[in-house]
Design a protein around this motif. Structure first.
Motif, PDB file in Angstrom:
ATOM      1  N   LEU B  11       0.808  -1.222   0.000  1.00 36.60           N
ATOM      2  CA  LEU B  11       0.000   0.000   0.000  1.00 36.60           C
ATOM      3  C   LEU B  11       0.845   1.278   0.000  1.00 36.60           C
ATOM      4  N   ARG B  12       2.163   1.149   0.074  1.00 35.81           N
ATOM      5  CA  ARG B  12       2.996   2.352   0.034  1.00 35.81           C
ATOM      6  C   ARG B  12       4.213   2.174  -0.889  1.00 35.81           C
ATOM      7  N   ASP B  13       5.266   1.580  -0.402  1.00 40.31           N
ATOM      8  CA  ASP B  13       6.509   1.632  -1.159  1.00 40.31           C
ATOM      9  C   ASP B  13       6.422   0.860  -2.473  1.00 40.31           C
ATOM     10  N   ALA B  14       5.703  -0.253  -2.462  1.00 43.51           N
ATOM     11  CA  ALA B  14       5.635  -1.084  -3.670  1.00 43.51           C
ATOM     12  C   ALA B  14       5.055  -0.298  -4.840  1.00 43.51           C
ATOM     13  N   ILE B 173      17.310  -0.237   9.166  1.00 42.49           N
ATOM     14  CA  ILE B 173      18.363  -0.014   8.183  1.00 42.49           C
ATOM     15  C   ILE B 173      17.651   0.154   6.854  1.00 42.49           C
ATOM     16  N   LYS B 174      17.819   1.318   6.272  1.00 39.13           N
ATOM     17  CA  LYS B 174      17.048   1.674   5.094  1.00 39.13           C
ATOM     18  C   LYS B 174      17.984   1.735   3.894  1.00 39.13           C
ATOM     19  N   ASP B 175      17.807   0.753   3.011  1.00 38.07           N
ATOM     20  CA  ASP B 175      18.690   0.642   1.848  1.00 38.07           C
ATOM     21  C   ASP B 175      17.859   0.905   0.606  1.00 38.07           C
ATOM     22  N   LEU B 202      14.859  -4.307   8.568  1.00 37.87           N
ATOM     23  CA  LEU B 202      15.629  -4.031   7.352  1.00 37.87           C
ATOM     24  C   LEU B 202      14.694  -3.715   6.198  1.00 37.87           C
ATOM     25  N   HIS B 203      15.020  -2.633   5.504  1.00 36.60           N
ATOM     26  CA  HIS B 203      14.235  -2.207   4.340  1.00 36.60           C
ATOM     27  C   HIS B 203      15.164  -2.119   3.147  1.00 36.60           C
ATOM     28  N   THR B 204      14.821  -2.836   2.073  1.00 34.18           N
ATOM     29  CA  THR B 204      15.636  -2.699   0.879  1.00 34.18           C
ATOM     30  C   THR B 204      14.758  -2.822  -0.353  1.00 34.18           C
ATOM     31  N   HIS B 205      15.367  -2.677  -1.505  1.00 35.24           N
ATOM     32  CA  HIS B 205      14.660  -2.783  -2.784  1.00 35.24           C
ATOM     33  C   HIS B 205      15.344  -3.842  -3.629  1.00 35.24           C
ATOM     34  N   TYR B 206      14.567  -4.436  -4.534  1.00 36.03           N
ATOM     35  CA  TYR B 206      15.087  -5.554  -5.320  1.00 36.03           C
ATOM     36  C   TYR B 206      15.951  -5.103  -6.509  1.00 36.03           C
ATOM     37  N   SER B 238      10.815  -2.409  -6.658  1.00 36.57           N
ATOM     38  CA  SER B 238      10.053  -2.589  -5.420  1.00 36.57           C
ATOM     39  C   SER B 238      10.803  -3.526  -4.456  1.00 36.57           C
ATOM     40  N   GLN B 239      10.071  -4.035  -3.477  1.00 32.52           N
ATOM     41  CA  GLN B 239      10.670  -4.931  -2.485  1.00 32.52           C
ATOM     42  C   GLN B 239      10.694  -6.382  -3.002  1.00 32.52           C
ATOM     43  N   PRO B 240      11.489  -7.235  -2.329  1.00 27.52           N
ATOM     44  CA  PRO B 240      11.384  -8.681  -2.571  1.00 27.52           C
ATOM     45  C   PRO B 240       9.952  -9.138  -2.306  1.00 27.52           C
ATOM     46  N   ASP B 472      13.435   8.040  -3.764  1.00 28.33           N
ATOM     47  CA  ASP B 472      13.875   6.656  -3.674  1.00 28.33           C
ATOM     48  C   ASP B 472      13.680   6.130  -2.261  1.00 28.33           C
ATOM     49  N   ASP B 473      12.529   6.448  -1.709  1.00 22.37           N
ATOM     50  CA  ASP B 473      12.244   5.966  -0.353  1.00 22.37           C
ATOM     51  C   ASP B 473      12.221   4.445  -0.295  1.00 22.37           C
TER      52      ASP B 473
HETATM   53 CO   LIG Z   1      11.891   2.086   0.030  1.00 25.92          CO
END
Ligand SMILES: [Co+2]
Ligand SMILES: [Co+2]
Lengths: 473, 473
Positions: B11-14, B173-175, B202-206, B238-240, B472-473
């Protein structure tokens, strides 16, 4: 420092999985020298569905492709996938055909032959293994990964031991449906590494979204080589991407030694193709997504969509849950075959019939009879007297290797096609795919082959029905 | 058994990452109750670019969205991303605005506020943390992940300790660029878990293709929660994907406890949206690919493409290598800021100027001056006298927290907009994005809001220039 080897699949499985095996030789050749320069363990570049696709859809001679690739890949071993006694076709062939095919593959430049059997019956891959060894090739024997009550670590380890005993130079765990999860991979690779001395390679697909993680844990467990695809042709139904794995292992004890800058150039070459194929519809973005249902039901994605479409035809999609519960029961009845082509279709169709008829085995297609009769080989677990009786009646199952019942056929085949061959290898093309090869020979003779290089891509992939559409190598 | 928590970002970052933040409230609401039923650690559903996108592109009131989601998500904590003293805008706001914003976010239903600062200056997130604690919310403090000679495990561990000392309830940790590789994640999480007692997320992007592997190793190192997106909106930028990770951890000591069947229903809901968005061009399949160049150059993908396009405008793409070598030198001069918006653009543009001019810092944009002057906060490493002198001349850098120089502004803002507000929260919308909010208020008054539900999707994502296009949040 133990280097992890990488087999690059972009010239075979990656495009087989994403664009129905439609990459042309002309599209491959400009990058082969650079691929050769990367330092891959091997380049998978032939076999699987490419042989059929060359002749059937691309108007190309697969043998010619092999020779052309070999001419540019002088350092890196070439690798192919062979369906055991089925070679690159869809039925069991006589031993003399298998032996001659392997001989010619190696003579034309093949180095590593990966050999699998859909039933995991070692007898079905033995002739090819022996032939490969005899011709000086590297014989890699496969275990098709599946889950079932009988598929324990022990069974897989024992299977690996049998294949090592046959003289295989390496073992491949072949997970065509992307069912192997990371921690299961860890345990499986550990068990197999303890069981055999020869190298172990892992092949999987990204379909269910676990594959990169699975490789990482397999590598920690000691796997020697894994199969990846350069990023523009990776993910979805294809392999995990090469570059992220190489980057992840860099400066660890598992370093692949590959140069990310050089890999970036390879990706640069293929990226416009990806865009072109998406544009033309040949690459459907749906193929690039993750479908985790395979992990829930432990059946390949392709099988699942087949079940749904069979039920739709009977207006019975609401029976899907019931069918999914029937699948493991049919598998048990059939001796827990791995769910790969063709057993996945056979088990699926039987399960649909059992549910729709309201009575189990009221309707039994001939392929089901074939499995129970042993025509595809020995199943992992024995088939009960009761099921055997119910399905075969008074007919007796065969216990020998299916190909033992096939007379040598090469001479007859050669005689049949002698007027059309231009090279010895044509005999084999015809032996494997008589109609398709004949049509190709005719066009070749008439000068009507349509090998339009690079453009245009087919508007929509339309694989031939039945035999071709659910290959999940 | 230690359960690993999952924050669902669909609902947000994706959708922020894949479709330029264009998911409508109407598209979210039908599935919120089911999402609420999954048992996620939290649902990221607000903040980041969604606030701006609601007002600017979707003719929606973001506060109304929050209340509507909250009404259907009664069990699962809602989570938002807040850009520290920048809130959900693009400049530093006065403390009274920050405090009032946090108060209203929580009053409208927010539970967990993730707070980050592009410079990793703890002073820039302190006001928001304190306000969140005061209002009874969960204050999650971020460390923006980056690599540089000064960004050691020690520095990250110390930063985490400082944030814990401020009262943060957890660390993230925001990557945002997907730069964190699996074994580096393992070491980083270990170091931070040893440094602090509060939970670590942990927050990251694919984007670069390593993210699933990174989560797996982070989980083995003890991370408490990771951010994933349901498969139809996962991967690429987006995320994994959620399901493969959940499946991979099932029956291990890291089990998430989530039900794959229920997740499958969520995926089923979003799959047609994915297809619709691809069809309409809103979701470009390029966003779904892997771009490993970020791993090679250690700069975010968005920054890399910005560099290329800046060079193209000057007909100097051949200078890219030179620019990429200049980037770390400029970063060093500027005290090694993390490469996130806006510092990524500032460092990138300065590097291009330095190369194109043939002389370093011959041309210095005001944003570069701002960084060196301390207007964005304190850089991770000190800036040398020499650089400071060169860029600022006789001007003195500021050493206080940037917001210390901003007078309280809430009363003035309220006065300005008092004729147009319909709810207290409107004051905040206006405080953050004056023009955009005003235009929205006007349409709302005139009854000309165009909240066409579900269809049609915008033909092509066209984010507003400058401020909006490289979030690039
Ligand atoms: Co993000
Ligand atoms: Co395969």
């Amino acid at each position: 420092m133990r280097k992890v080897g990488i087999t690059e699949t972009v010239l075979r499985d990656a495009h087989q999985s994403l664009i129905a095996t439609r990459m042309r030789t002309e599209e491959m050749l400009p990058i082969v020298e650079q691929l050769d320069d990367i330092g891959y363990h091997s380049l998978e570049a032939w076999g699987g569905a490419t042989f059929d696709a060359c002749l059937r859809f691309l108007d190309e001679d697969p043998w010619d492709r092999l020779r052309k690739i070999k001419a540019k890949a002088k350092k890196t071993p070439l690798q192919m996938l062979l369906r055991g006694q089925n070679l690159l076709g869809y039925k069991h062939y006589a031993d003399d055909v298998v032996e001659y095919f392997v001989q010619k593959a190696i003579a034309n430049g093949m180095d590593i032959i990966r050999i699998f059997d859909a039933m995991n019956d070692p007898r079905n891959i033995e002739t090819a293994i022996k032939a490969c060894i005899k011709e000086g090739g590297h014989a890699q024997a496969c275990i098709s990964y599946t889950t079932s009550p009988v598929h324990s670590l022990d069974l897989f380890a024992k299977d690996a031991k049998i294949l090592e005993g046959m003289g295989a130079h390496s073992i491949c765990i072949k997970d065509m449906a992307g069912l192997l999860k990371p921690y299961d991979a860890y345990n499986l690779i550990k068990a197999i590494k303890e069981s055999v001395k020869i190298p172990v390679q892992l092949h999987t697909h990204y379909t269910s979204g676990v594959a990169s993680m699975t490789y990482l844990k397999a590598i920690e467990a000691g796997v020697d080589v894994v199969d990846t695809a350069i990023s523009p042709l990776a993910l979805g139904t294809s392999q995990p991407a090469t570059e992220p794995l190489v980057a992840s292992l860099q400066d660890t004890e598992y370093d692949t030694g590959l140069d990310l800058m050089k890999l970036s150039d390879i990706a640069e070459y293929f990226r416009p193709f990806r865009e072109k194929w998406i544009e033309s519809g040949l690459l459907d973005p749906k193929m690039l997504g993750v479908d985790a249902n395979a992990l829930i039901y432990q059946v390949p994605g392709g099988m699942l969509s087949n079940l749904v479409s069979q039920l739709k035809q009977s207006n019975a999609v609401d029976k899907l849950d019931e069918v999914l519960k029937e699948v493991p029961r049919v598998r048990e009845d059939f001796g827990f075959p791995p769910l790969v082509t063709p057993s996945s279709q056979i088990v699926g169709t039987q399960s649909v019939f059992n549910v729709l008829m309201g009575e189990r085995y009221k309707m039994v297609p001939k392929e089901s009879r074939g499995v129970v009769k042993g025509e595809y080989g020995k199943s992992p677990a024995p088939i009960s007297e009761e099921i055997s009786k119910k399905i075969l009646g008074d007919e007796k199952p065969i216990t020998c290797r299916p190909a033992d019942l096939i007379e040598p056929e090469l001479d007859k085949i050669r005689e049949e096609i002698k007027d059309m061959i231009e090279q010895e290898e044509d005999v084999l093309s015809y032996a494997l795919l008589p109609q398709v090869a004949k049509a190709f020979f005719k066009k070749r003779k008439d000068g009507t082959l349509n090998q339009t290089p690079l453009e245009p891509a087919p508007k929509k992939a339309e694989p031939a029905k039945e035999q071709f559409d659910e290959e999940d190598d």
